[in-house]
Structures are given as structure tokens and as C-alpha cells.
Enzyme design. Sequence first.
Site, PDB file in Angstrom:
ATOM      1  N   ASP A   1       0.752  -1.143  -0.152  1.00  0.00           N
ATOM      2  CA  ASP A   1       0.027  -0.022   0.081  1.00  0.00           C
ATOM      3  C   ASP A   1       0.872   1.241   0.032  1.00  0.00           C
ATOM      4  OD1 ASP A   1       0.960   0.158   2.593  1.00  0.00           O
ATOM      5  OD2 ASP A   1      -0.838  -0.820   3.464  1.00  0.00           O
TER       6      ASP A   1
ATOM      7  N   GLU B   1       6.357  -7.204  -2.256  1.00  0.00           N
ATOM      8  CA  GLU B   1       5.066  -7.285  -2.167  1.00  0.00           C
ATOM      9  C   GLU B   1       4.548  -8.255  -3.196  1.00  0.00           C
ATOM     10  OE1 GLU B   1       1.455  -7.645  -1.456  1.00  0.00           O
ATOM     11  OE2 GLU B   1       2.527  -5.885  -0.152  1.00  0.00           O
TER      12      GLU B   1
ATOM     13  N   ASP C   1       6.036  -5.394   7.169  1.00  0.00           N
ATOM     14  CA  ASP C   1       4.844  -4.702   7.231  1.00  0.00           C
ATOM     15  C   ASP C   1       3.754  -5.896   6.777  1.00  0.00           C
ATOM     16  OD1 ASP C   1       2.541  -2.993   7.280  1.00  0.00           O
ATOM     17  OD2 ASP C   1       3.264  -2.011   5.583  1.00  0.00           O
TER      18      ASP C   1
END
Length: 545
Positions: free
Chosen positions: A329, A349, A402
Site C-alpha cells: 500500500d 510485495e 509490514d
Amino acid sequence: MIEPHAPAPPGAPPSRTGPAGLPVRPGTGRFLVLVCVFVCAACGLVYELELVAFASYLIGDSVTQASVVLSVMVFAMGIGSLGAKRLRRHTAVGFGAVETLLALVGGCSAMALYAVFAWTGGWGGLWAEGPRCLLVAFSLAIGLLIGAEVPLLMELIQRIRRQDAPTAVADLFAADYVGALVGGLAFPFVLLPFFGQLTGALLTGTVNLVAGGALVLGLFRRDLTRRARWSLLLVGLTVLGVLASAAALSADFERAARRAVYGTDVRVAVQTGVQEVVLAGGTDGRPLDLYLDGRLRVGGQDVRRYHEALVHPALTGPHARVLILGGGDGLAAREVLRRPGVRRVDIVELDAKLVRLARSDPGLAAANGHVYADPRVHLTTADALGWLRTAPGASYDVVIADLPDPGITASTKLYSEEFYGLTRRVLAPGGRLVVHAGSVTTRPRVFWTVAATLRAAGLAATPYRVLGHDPGFPAGPDRSAGAPEDPHDWGFLLAAAGRASPPLRLDATVPAATLTPAALAADRRAAERIRIGGLPASTLIHPRY
């Protein structure tokens, strides 16, 4: 795979109902019955996977929900098989009725679960467990009907031509298991990406109904009375109309249900192939809420608070080279780029479509400060664990994990000893790793299990946590804000290689609600007395939400 006809052994009891009057040759009839077995098995497995997926998305704790669905279904299948004995004298009409009811219940199960969760999930009181009770009820009903299929199909295939039991069972189970394989593969690779969960379940029910109806009304129609034929036909057409109407209205229903679950500001809802991404607000001055697989990742006034607490304590030392695992994000990268001295940020990611939204969606791109336009940011689309296996050693001053909540089954490997060992390898001397480890107050066992896993990988960790801006904020995997079991904090672990825990330096960039390690000492001693259920320290516990 399908054995040729084998006559019954001498002395075998004769058929109670006699040979069926078929409109086709017996060999063709057997083949059509086995095709129906194949289709019914595929549909049955899709129903199971639909319930597991919806329970995981809407209720949370996928391990518990999958265990409940599968165990209840297997139990019910046994009961359904026993109950099918009573239908042997009316096998054809009984099988037609079972398939019609299964198509209706299984096809509408996803929509019914979504509706109950969306519009009644926040009632509380006696209905607080309502969605879970409905999940068990659907699992029980579908399991009973699936369990009744095999004995009835066995009787139908024997009605065509008697054969010895081992050969008949082998043929039937071969078609059943191959059908289950096709259904299991069709659910994630065809139904979910191309039709979605609601329409996919309704389409499965339609296929189930057509296959069962065609077998009974076509192949075994001479076994039915005129009244039974018309009754099955009319009821089948009614169910087909219900499924078709539900499919036509599914898009409007899904939009209304999403608004009921996520609020009226929902702007984007996409199934990326990795997860469902929902964005609410973020434009016209409204706060941004980001949901991943139904779990609020960051929302409202806490959109900066979480990432500030995750990133900045790790950047108080050298931070020229930063690796972000997850974080597609761009919100963690935004905080990294706020600090002077950052020369390179690598983001690994898995979800390429989430990154695309982070680049193009006006609300999310504004929230992350358009980080992907910064030349210092380099993106790799890959699984974090696999990427770490080939990453060069001693390459990064800071690694920021994350990642999804540690209580989610899909993320278990990202909180494993192997994962942390590989992360330690890519840390430069004096480098630091920061990990989000879930809520300290509501899931202390999970939090301290992550800390123990870090120690097992040769990393010493300093724990800290941050309270949400709103006392009832729904952090983590539970969206029901204000409920007594809701987590009201984020827990983090700042780690470094060796035995000395890295110091936690707080500055103006870290929220004032951050608690020092000393404030968590009592919680840690209490959690360690539990001994993590007697399991090894590096074993991750999946919490019950």
C-alpha cells in the site's frame, strides 16, 4: 479407471427393485451415472470451500473456522449416508429431491451468510454468535445432503446392471475423488477470480441441479410415477428460478452488504487473486479505511499512527538502505522517506494489484504520498519468504515486516523461525528488524510467541506497543469496533542480531501513547508463565478471535 461390467458372484441376492428400464444401453447408462458422480463431487467440494472462505473472511481465525466447517461436514456426511437407507425403495425420486435441496442450500449459502453477517453481525446479546451458528447450520445441512448422495448413486448404478461390490465402489469413488479434485481447483482458479464468491456459489448450485435433474428425469424417468416426474420438474424449475434471480441481483446485493459491513464510503472492492481489497473514504476530506480480506489494516484517524509506530523506532540508527516486506500500500514507505539519509527503499510485495491501486487510486496514492514515483523506491513482486532465500546477505540497515496479522493462516510462514533466520542474514552489521506482532492486551500469547520465535532465530527483541487514537478502534482482524474482545492496541517488536536487545528511542515522530518495554514487563512475565500451551517457543499459536 472405469471397470467393465462384472457379473455378480453366484448366490448373490437379487435386486429388490429389479433392473431399471433405461432409454439407453446399460454401458452408456453407467457412464452417465459416473459423470453425475463426478459433477456432484465437484459441487460438494466447492460448497465446503465457499463456507471456509466466507467464515475466514467474515468471522476471522481461519484455522478454527476451517476446522469447524470440515469436521461438522464430515460428521454430517456420515449421518446422511445412514439416512439414505430409508430412500432405497424410492432411489430415483430420493436422489432428485436430495440434489434439488442441495442446489438450493449450497447455492444460497454464501449469500445467506453474507447477509446475516452484514446486517445482524453487530446486534450483540444473544445474537452475538449468530453468524457462527448459521455457519454450523449450513455445514450440517450441506454435509447431510452430500452424505446421502453416494449410497443413492450406488443404488442407481446397481439398478442399471448388478456387479460385485468392490468393482462398483472402485468406479464410484474414482469418479467422486476426481470430481473433488476438479472442484477444489476450480474454486480458487476459476470461480473466485471470474465470478466471485456469491455468483460462484449460485453457479455451482445451478450445475448441481441440472446434473441431478437430468440424471433422474432423463435416465431414470421410467422409475418415476407421473406425479413424481412433474413434482421434481416443477420444484427444480422453481429452484433454478431462485438461483438465477439471486445471480442477477448479486451485484446489487454485494454492494449493499459491503456498505453495511464497511460503511457507506466504500469506493473500491476488488478481488486481486491474492486477497480482497476494499477502500473506503480517502477522498473529499474523508479518512481512508483499507481492508484486506475483510480485516481493517489501517483506518480512520489511525491511518498514520500505525505506520509511524512501525517505522520510526527502527530508523533511529543507520537507515540508508531499507527493505520493506509486504507494505504494497506504500504507507510504510511514506514514513521511511520522511527521514533524511534514506538512499534506497526496496519493497517486496506479493499482490501486484494492490500496488497498482497504491499507484493509481486517488485516496490511497494521496495517503502514501505517491511514494512509487520516488526514484529511491524499488518494487519487487514476489513472495517475501521466497525472495529472502535468494537475497544478498548483509544488504540492509533496516528491515520492516509490514505483513498480515500473525493470527492469519496464510501469514504463518512469515512469522516462522526460518523467515526470521533469512531476515537476519540480509541485515547489515548493527541492522534492525521491526515486526508487527498483534495486540498485546487481547492476544498476549501470540505476541510473546513471535518474540520467542525471534529469539530462536538469533535475534534479540525489544517489545513496545501503541494505543489507537479511538479507544474502540477495530485494529487487526476483528472489525466489530467496541466489542469487549476487540484489540485496542498494536504490538511491535524491534529486533537485532545477537543477545543485546536494541534500545527503543522515542522521538517526536513516534506517538505519545507508545509504551516502553518496562511497562510491558508484567504482561511478559504473565505470558511466559503460560508456557505457550507447552509448545516449542518457535511455534506460532493461532488465536481465537
